[in-house]
Structure formats: structure tokens, C-alpha cells
Motif scaffolding. Structure first.
Motif, PDB file in Angstrom:
ATOM      1  N   VAL A 273       0.757  -1.242  -0.045  1.00 51.60           N
ATOM      2  CA  VAL A 273      -0.121   0.022  -0.075  1.00 51.60           C
ATOM      3  C   VAL A 273       0.722   1.203  -0.070  1.00 51.60           C
ATOM      4  N   GLU A 274       1.961   1.226   0.928  1.00 47.51           N
ATOM      5  CA  GLU A 274       2.773   2.435   0.797  1.00 47.51           C
ATOM      6  C   GLU A 274       3.505   2.815  -0.369  1.00 47.51           C
ATOM      7  N   LYS A 275       3.885   1.723  -1.050  1.00 49.21           N
ATOM      8  CA  LYS A 275       4.777   1.891  -2.321  1.00 49.21           C
ATOM      9  C   LYS A 275       3.762   2.296  -3.442  1.00 49.21           C
ATOM     10  N   PHE A 276       2.572   1.827  -3.427  1.00 48.53           N
ATOM     11  CA  PHE A 276       1.511   2.186  -4.424  1.00 48.53           C
ATOM     12  C   PHE A 276       0.976   3.636  -4.307  1.00 48.53           C
ATOM     13  N   LEU A 277       0.800   4.071  -2.796  1.00 52.76           N
ATOM     14  CA  LEU A 277       0.288   5.247  -2.657  1.00 52.76           C
ATOM     15  C   LEU A 277       1.335   6.274  -3.000  1.00 52.76           C
ATOM     16  N   PHE A 278       2.632   5.850  -2.891  1.00 55.16           N
ATOM     17  CA  PHE A 278       3.756   6.783  -3.062  1.00 55.16           C
ATOM     18  C   PHE A 278       3.902   7.034  -4.769  1.00 55.16           C
ATOM     19  N   SER A 279       3.569   6.126  -5.394  1.00 56.52           N
ATOM     20  CA  SER A 279       3.680   6.003  -6.764  1.00 56.52           C
ATOM     21  C   SER A 279       2.685   6.931  -7.596  1.00 56.52           C
ATOM     22  N   VAL A 280       1.600   7.038  -6.932  1.00 58.64           N
ATOM     23  CA  VAL A 280       0.408   7.546  -7.429  1.00 58.64           C
ATOM     24  C   VAL A 280       0.622   9.239  -6.836  1.00 58.64           C
TER      25      VAL A 280
END
Length: 404
Positions: A273-280
Motif C-alpha cells: 500500500v505504501e509503495k503504491f500510494l507513493f507511486s500515485v
């Protein structure tokens, strides 16, 4: 047409016995001597008269919850966390209760939602001997109380509908230490509906081949008031926890919340989740900043100066009060989004067509490897979602048990 006023109404005796009468005092003294008044003293210490004629169920429940020392996790008035009729509306809007009263099933639902341990019985599904056994159990203990709804025709009053009784006790550990979900915030209702109804359809109807793609599908279709929900949570947690003069009980409660937050952040799902939210480019700090700007937050921060820093590894705002050794962290979008995904029932993801991806997702949400504290929190969240759905579908009277 105006209704004639009434000043009290005497109940037929027998069967009713005036509590303050000679006979009432004799029965009270006899019960006291036999040890069957143990529950009375805690209840009378938190006695509450209903503020509306139709609030009998709400007043009874708030009185019992307070006597069991169950923490509502949110404020009543001023700095006080306290159950009151006005706070018991997640299963039925107060306007409806005020006009029509509340069913037995919805009072049971409210008790479950408030974090109590509940056993509920219909009169048609139990015997008089069962009832007497449970009355004795509650009257000889101060940590279990009974609420009953009964046929009042014999007292020449309106008879009411759904009859039954419930036993309410305090759980071993109160759930919702970190993510106490209250239906008082309208954003929660739409988010709960989205999670329960829309997410299963989204993951089964769209092509998902990675965990990141699943998160993308779920996150980008979130209701527009998701940020409002995060702001609301940040405000509650921050205003509750920033306090220099905490009792040892409150300190212990905060330590548990800190440990729980740490456990959420150590899950594999959180890392995704952390990686995804950072990417968007999700602005996770927005919730905290907006909450801090609120009038209530300004008052609290004015009492104690603090140093702020952003913990870049977790994108969680940290506050260190002057003179404090501890750094307190508060739930952010990353944490809440992770917790909500964990709270969804496992069958939510059964529509994923890629079998290897389905197995990977099941592993991420599996509670087998979770610490006990996090397991209890996730189970509490799942029960909250199920209870809310049960009430929205008006099925609370069909099933009085706690969600599995």
C-alpha cells in the motif's frame, strides 16, 4: 389536536411494586443479604433518565455501557469520553428513534458495535428457566448486566413489539483501540458500502494481474469523501492523544495503540500500500495538516508546543511534545487504507481470475501470522462492517448473534 398532559402514571400493584415502598425496601434488603444485588450498585452509579419518551432502549444501553467502563473511544462533551443516547445512532438515525422508538435487534446491534460482549435471546427461543438463570447470573455479578424488552400490556401500557433479553458484559480487551469506526461520520457509511459491495465487483470485472493493479483498481474508485474520512480519523486520534496529564490507564491505552500502529506497518500488505500510494502521489499528510488547522486542534496545540517531523519511511506524521521522551505517531492514509483492506472478508477477493495472484492476495490478508493484538483489531473491524451491512439491509432482527 393537542394531547392532554400527564403527571406520572401509577402502575397496577401487583404485579408492580413501588421501589420506595415498605415492600420494595424489604425485597431490596432481602436481595442484598442474599448477594443478588451485586449488579445494582454499578448501575445506579451511572443511572440515566431517558431524554426522549422513545429513547428507553438507548438510555438503557448507554447506562449499561458506562457501568461496565467500556470506553467509547470518542468524546461526548468537553474532554469527556462517555456514552450518551446521542452517541448511539450507528444502527438507526436518532430522528427515527425519537419518532418511532428502536427495535430489540437494533439495540443488540448497537451493543455489539460499541465493543461489548453480547448474548441476545428471543423469548420465543428460550424458556422461563433460561431467563431466571441469566437474571441470577447478572444479579450476582457486577460485570454483567441484562437489558430486557417485555410485554407491557399487563401494566396497561403500550405493548411494544420485538420481545427478548440480552446479557451485556465487558470484553477481555476493548476492540477498536486504533481504528474505532463510528457511523457518526457520514463518510464512513459510503466507504463501508463501497468496500462491501463495489470492491468484489471491481476485482472480478477488471483485469488485475499484480497486487499493485488490485490496489490501483480499489483506490482509484474510492468514494470522493475518502479524504474526509481520513481527516476525521486524524482529528479524533490527535485530539484524543495529545495530553500532558494522562492517567496510567490512559498511558497504557496509548501504548497499546502505538504498538498496534507499528504492527499494521509491519504487515506485507502495508508495504504494498505504501509503495503504491507513493507511486500515485497520494498526499498522505493532507489529512493531518487539515485536522491541525481545525479550531479544536488549535486549542490543544496552543497548550503544548511541539516539534513536527515527517517519518519518511512510513509517511506518518510524528509529533514530539516538548520535554517528552516518546514520539507519538498517528494513523495516516497508508495505515487506514491497509486496515480497511484487512477488514474485508476473505471472499471479497474470490473473483480474481489469476489463481496465483488470488493465492498471493489471500496470503497478504491472512491473519495466521499476525500478532494477537492485530488479529483482534482486524476481527473487530470485520464485525463492524458486517453489523453496518446488517442494519442497512434491515436484517438485524433476523440474526441477533455477533458476526462470525
Amino acid at each position: 389536536m393537542s394531547t392532554a398532559s400527564l403527571y406520572r402514571r401509577f402502575l397496577p400493584s401487583p404485579p408492580a411494586i413501588d421501589f420506595a415502598s415498605v415492600e420494595g425496601k424489604r425485597i431490596f434488603n432481602e436481595a442484598l443479604q442474599k448477594g443478588t444485588m451485586e449488579g445494582f450498585f454499578r448501575l445506579i452509579s451511572y443511572f440515566q433518565t431517558q431524554s426522549e419518551p422513545a429513547y428507553c432502549g438507548l438510555a438503557s444501553l448507554s447506562m449499561v455501557l458506562n457501568s461496565l467502563s467500556i470506553d467509547p473511544g470518542r468524546k461526548w462533551k468537553g474532554p469527556w469520553r462517555w456514552f450518551d443516547e446521542s452517541m448511539l445512532e450507528c444502527c438507526e438515525p436518532l430522528e427515527i428513534v425519537k419518532d418511532k422508538g428502536i427495535t430489540f435487534g437494533k439495540v443488540v446491534c448497537l451493543a455489539h458495535s460499541s465493543g461489548a460482549k453480547v448474548q441476545a435471546f428471543r423469548t420465543t427461543q428460550s424458556t422461563i428457566d433460561d431467563f431466571r438463570k441469566y437474571v441470577f447470573k447478572c444479579s450476582t455479578s457486577d460485570n454483567c448486566h441484562m437489558i430486557s424488552t417485555y410485554h407491557r400490556g399487563v401494566f396497561k401500557q403500550s405493548t411494544g413489539r420485538h420481545r427478548g433479553f440480552m446479557l451485556i458484559s465487558r470484553p477481555h480487551r476493548e476492540p477498536g483501540l486504533l481504528y474505532t469506526l463510528s457511523c457518526k461520520d457520514e463518510s464512513w457509511t459510503s466507504i463501508a458500502k463501497y468496500l462491501k459491495e463495489d470492491v468484489p465487483l471491481l476485482v472480478s470485472s477488471q483485469h488485475v494481474d499484480t497486487i499493485e493493479r488490485i490496489l490501483d483498481v480499489v483506490f482509484k474508485s474510492l468514494p470522493s469523501n475518502f479524504n474526509q474520512f481520513i481527516r476525521w480519523m486524524a482529528e479524533i486520534r490527535r485530539t484524543e492523544d495529545i495530553n500532558q496529564n494522562l492517567s496510567s490507564e490512559e498511558e497504557s491505552r496509548l501504548d497499546l495503540k502505538q504498538e498496534l500502529l507499528k504492527q499494521v506497518q509491519e504487515t506485507e500488505l502495508f508495504k504494498h500500500v505504501e509503495k503504491f500510494l507513493f507511486s500515485v502521489g497520494y498526499e498522505d499528510n493532507q489529512a493531518y495538516v487539515l485536522a491541525k488547522a481545525g479550531s479544536q486542534g488549535s486549542e490543544i496545540l496552543s497548550e503544548t508546543e511541539s516539534d513536527e517531523s515527517c517519518c519518511s519511511e512510513t509517511c506518518v506524521k510524528c509529533i514530539k511534545g516538548v520535554g517528552e521522551d516518546k514520539v507519538k505517531t498517528y494513523p495516516s492514509g497508508n495505515d487506514v487504507f491497509t486496515a480497511l483492506l484487512l477488514a474485508l472478508p476473505p471472499q471479497t477477493w474470490s473473483g480474481i481470475k489469476d489463481q496465483s495472484l488470488l493465492q498471493e492476495m489471500k496470503q497478504l490478508i491472512s491473519m495466521v501470522s499476525f500478532p494477537t493484538l492485530l488479529q483482534q483489531e482486524v476481527l473487530h473491524l470485520r464485525r463492524q462492517l458486517q453489523l453496518l451491512k446488517r442494519c442497512q439491509e434491515n436484517k438485524e432482527d433476523e440474526d441477533l448473534s455477533a458476526p462470525a
